[in-house]
Design an enzyme around this catalytic site. Structure first.
Site, PDB file in Angstrom:
ATOM      1  N   LYS A 171      11.398  -2.818  -6.590  1.00 14.74           N
ATOM      2  CA  LYS A 171      12.050  -3.091  -5.304  1.00 14.74           C
ATOM      3  C   LYS A 171      11.324  -4.280  -4.679  1.00 14.74           C
ATOM      4  O   LYS A 171      10.274  -4.135  -4.080  1.00 14.74           O
ATOM      5  CB  LYS A 171      11.966  -1.863  -4.392  1.00 14.74           C
ATOM      6  CG  LYS A 171      13.070  -1.782  -3.315  1.00 14.74           C
ATOM      7  CD  LYS A 171      13.030  -2.875  -2.268  1.00 14.74           C
ATOM      8  CE  LYS A 171      11.927  -2.653  -1.260  1.00 14.74           C
ATOM      9  NZ  LYS A 171      11.981  -3.694  -0.167  1.00 14.74           N
ATOM     10  N   GLY A 212       1.458  -4.107   0.200  1.00 12.98           N
ATOM     11  CA  GLY A 212       2.042  -4.398   1.494  1.00 12.98           C
ATOM     12  C   GLY A 212       1.117  -3.956   2.608  1.00 12.98           C
ATOM     13  O   GLY A 212      -0.105  -3.868   2.431  1.00 12.98           O
ATOM     14  N   SER A 213       1.679  -3.628   3.741  1.00 11.77           N
ATOM     15  CA  SER A 213       0.880  -3.284   4.910  1.00 11.77           C
ATOM     16  C   SER A 213       0.305  -1.879   4.799  1.00 11.77           C
ATOM     17  O   SER A 213       0.844  -1.016   4.098  1.00 11.77           O
ATOM     18  CB  SER A 213       1.733  -3.381   6.174  1.00 11.77           C
ATOM     19  OG  SER A 213       2.680  -2.320   6.213  1.00 11.77           O
ATOM     20  N   GLU A 252      -2.273  -1.509  -2.647  1.00 10.03           N
ATOM     21  CA  GLU A 252      -3.029  -2.715  -2.296  1.00 10.03           C
ATOM     22  C   GLU A 252      -2.496  -3.141  -0.941  1.00 10.03           C
ATOM     23  O   GLU A 252      -1.374  -3.617  -0.821  1.00 10.03           O
ATOM     24  CB  GLU A 252      -2.844  -3.796  -3.359  1.00 10.03           C
ATOM     25  CG  GLU A 252      -3.874  -4.912  -3.256  1.00 10.03           C
ATOM     26  CD  GLU A 252      -3.378  -6.089  -2.443  1.00 10.03           C
ATOM     27  OE1 GLU A 252      -3.763  -6.174  -1.244  1.00 10.03           O
ATOM     28  OE2 GLU A 252      -2.623  -6.907  -2.970  1.00 10.03           O
ATOM     29  N   CYS A 295      -3.045 -11.440   1.835  1.00  9.72           N
ATOM     30  CA  CYS A 295      -3.754 -10.237   2.291  1.00  9.72           C
ATOM     31  C   CYS A 295      -5.260 -10.448   2.392  1.00  9.72           C
ATOM     32  O   CYS A 295      -5.928  -9.788   3.190  1.00  9.72           O
ATOM     33  CB  CYS A 295      -3.444  -9.067   1.360  1.00  9.72           C
ATOM     34  SG  CYS A 295      -3.770  -9.408  -0.381  1.00  9.72           S
ATOM     35  N   GLU A 319      -4.651  -7.617  11.397  1.00 15.75           N
ATOM     36  CA  GLU A 319      -4.167  -8.573  10.408  1.00 15.75           C
ATOM     37  C   GLU A 319      -2.984  -9.342  10.993  1.00 15.75           C
ATOM     38  O   GLU A 319      -1.978  -8.750  11.383  1.00 15.75           O
ATOM     39  CB  GLU A 319      -3.746  -7.851   9.130  1.00 15.75           C
ATOM     40  CG  GLU A 319      -3.333  -8.791   8.017  1.00 15.75           C
ATOM     41  CD  GLU A 319      -3.003  -8.066   6.727  1.00 15.75           C
ATOM     42  OE1 GLU A 319      -3.383  -8.564   5.655  1.00 15.75           O
ATOM     43  OE2 GLU A 319      -2.372  -6.998   6.795  1.00 15.75           O
TER      44      GLU A 319
END
Length: 502
Positions: free
Chosen positions: A193, A246-247, A269, A303, A400
């Site tokens: 996805k 992602g977050s 991650e 990131c 972030e």
């Protein structure tokens, strides 16, 4: 080749894929149909529509997982000799190399990434990751075990099954490769996805995988939104493992969905707020170059961005002066232009988020040294932004941002730098700049981060495991450790002839 020519060329690629019905890239079981909804993918350079993409929902994910399950349970891929999987993966990598310009252009028009950098680095590193893992496909071995009883035993490493990959939008090619490469080598089948902001290159990679001869159902790509397609994939009872980048906030949801369904393992991650610690003994010009790239590379959409720059007080003023001079050569503009250093933010939502953080920085008392404004005209462009007089409690030093915002903090001692660098919920990466080996060793051992770069930054390599500590997640991408997470270890024991166990 710049925008007008590339738009015409890439539109031909898009039209061809649309005519072939491959915008969903799912091998549907006979008699099954996708739902037919679409969503728009936007060119961040102008805010214009590139194409309409098939919008995967729960029913579409069900179809994709069904195809992957059939391919795993009854298809050839998990049963092929490792050398045959290697051959097909190598062919896949060759096709990626043959289409470098098209793929780099797709990532540029979809994500605002620098075209020349994509051609030179992003796309070649994607094919290199596929090749690295292809080389491991026929070297997956278990162990023989000498038991303490009259028995012999061995272990088998077997593919974990159907894998769900959920990838981010900031590095569409590399994130696709670091997840798909080891899963293919292990013998898994999968559903990918891609981020809804950047589905184009993932669809093209699935097209190339099919051309390479990777069997139907092994690699399925379902574009869609996180709250629908991503949630359905994470909670699916027939998915055996989920890998997500992602977050941290979404990572929590993925982990909860995995736990509430079939207790599938997850690899996460997640976010970061990485420190770059610069000591008095460094070459200041070199430190400026590295720190600037650490904070602003890829328009800050990475990131591991070194967005907290700690500078020791002895060189602080000199560092600031030289940083201001260096910034004069930083060029924001169309990422197809080879002179450009920074392209647009990925979409309007991220653009507005970054601008809101800049306003927070000013409101909370940081000094805006440079930048801080959007560029006039179309597109999601923001000036590279540098704050000084930043304190650890400010929002821009804690959260972030994922944009071109650099916060500079002054420190006195080694112990102070370590304590302040570790004062974050994240633990993804860190940079250290010093010519003193004792300082380098002391600080690198003391920082709680998954990767430490000394006198460099972004030292990624396909051989080197990458992943975070704390709320930056767990599990490793790249290196052979990445392969391990797609494998089960099965233990087999049997009595030795004439043993009392017979």
């Amino acid at each position: 080749m710049l925008y007008p020519e590339w738009r015409e060329a890439m539109q031909k690629e898009i039209n061809a894929l649309e005519e072939n019905g491959t915008w969903s890239m799912v091998e549907l079981p006979e008699g099954k149909k996708a739902l037919g909804r679409t969503f728009e993918t936007i060119d961040p350079r102008r805010g214009e529509i590139i194409a309409r993409i098939a919008e995967g929902d729960k029913d579409d994910v069900d179809l994709a997982v069904e195809a992957a399950r059939e391919a795993f349970d009854n298809g050839p891929w998990p049963r092929l000799p490792g050398c045959e999987r290697r051959r097909l993966m190598m062919k896949f990598a060759d096709l990626i190399d043959e289409h470098i310009e098209e793929l780099a252009a797709l990532d540029t028009i979809d994500a605002g990434k620098l075209f020349h950098f994509g051609k030179a680095v992003d796309i070649p590193s994607g094919s290199a990751i596929i090749r690295y893992n292809a080389g491991a496909a026929d070297k997956i071995h278990g162990q023989t075990v000498k038991m303490s009883r009259e028995m012999q035993a061995y272990t088998l490493k077997e593919p974990i099954g159907v894998v769900g990959h959920i990838t981010p939008w900031n590095f569409p090619t590399q994130m696709f490769a670091v997840k798909v490469g080891p899963a293919l080598a292990a013998g898994c089948t999968m559903v990918v996805k891609p981020a809804e902001q950047t589905p184009l290159s993932a669809l093209y990679y699935a097209h190339l995988a099919k051309l390479a001869g990777i069997p139907d159902g092994v690699l399925n790509v379902v574009p869609g939104f996180g709250h629908t397609a991503g949630a359905a994939l994470s909670s699916h009872m027939d998915v055996d493992m989920v890998s997500f980048t992602g977050s941290t906030e979404v990572g929590r949801l993925v982990m909860q969905a995995a736990a509430m369904s079939n207790l599938k393992p997850v690899s996460l991650e997640l976010g970061g707020k990485s420190p770059v610690i610069i000591f008095n003994d460094v070459d200041v010009d070199k430190a400026v170059d590295i720190a600037l790239q650490a904070a602003l590379f890829n328009k800050g959409e990475i990131c591991v961005a070194g967005s907290r720059t700690f500078v020791q007080e002895g060189i602080y003023d000199d560092f600031i002066r030289k940083l201001q001079v260096k910034m004069k050569s930083w060029v924001v503009g169309d990422p197809f232009d080879p002179k450009v250093t920074q392209g647009p933010q990925v979409d309007q939502k991220q653009y507005e988020k970054v601008l809101s953080y800049i306003e927070l920085g000013k409101k909370e008392g940081a000094t805006l040294l440079m930048g801080g404004k959007p560029l006039e005209g179309k597109g999601f462009y923001i000036e590279p932004t540098i704050f000084t007089d930043v304190t650890d409690d400010m929002t821009i030093a804690r959260e972030e941002i994922f944009g071109p915002v650099m916060s500079i903090l002054k420190f006195k001692t080694i112990d102070e730098a370590i304590k302040r660098a570790n004062a974050t919920k994240y633990g993804l990466a860190a940079g250290i700049m010093t010519d003193n080996l004792n300082i380098a060793n002391t600080v690198s051992r003391s920082l709680r981060a998954g990767v430490i770069w000394i006198n460099c930054y972004f030292a990624f390599n396909v051989d080197l495991p990458f992943g975070g500590f704390k709320m930056s997640g767990f599990g490793k991408d790249e290196g052979l450790e990445a392969l391990d997470k797609y494998l089960h270890v099965k233990s087999v024991a049997t009595p030795i002839y004439n043993s009392p166990w017979l």
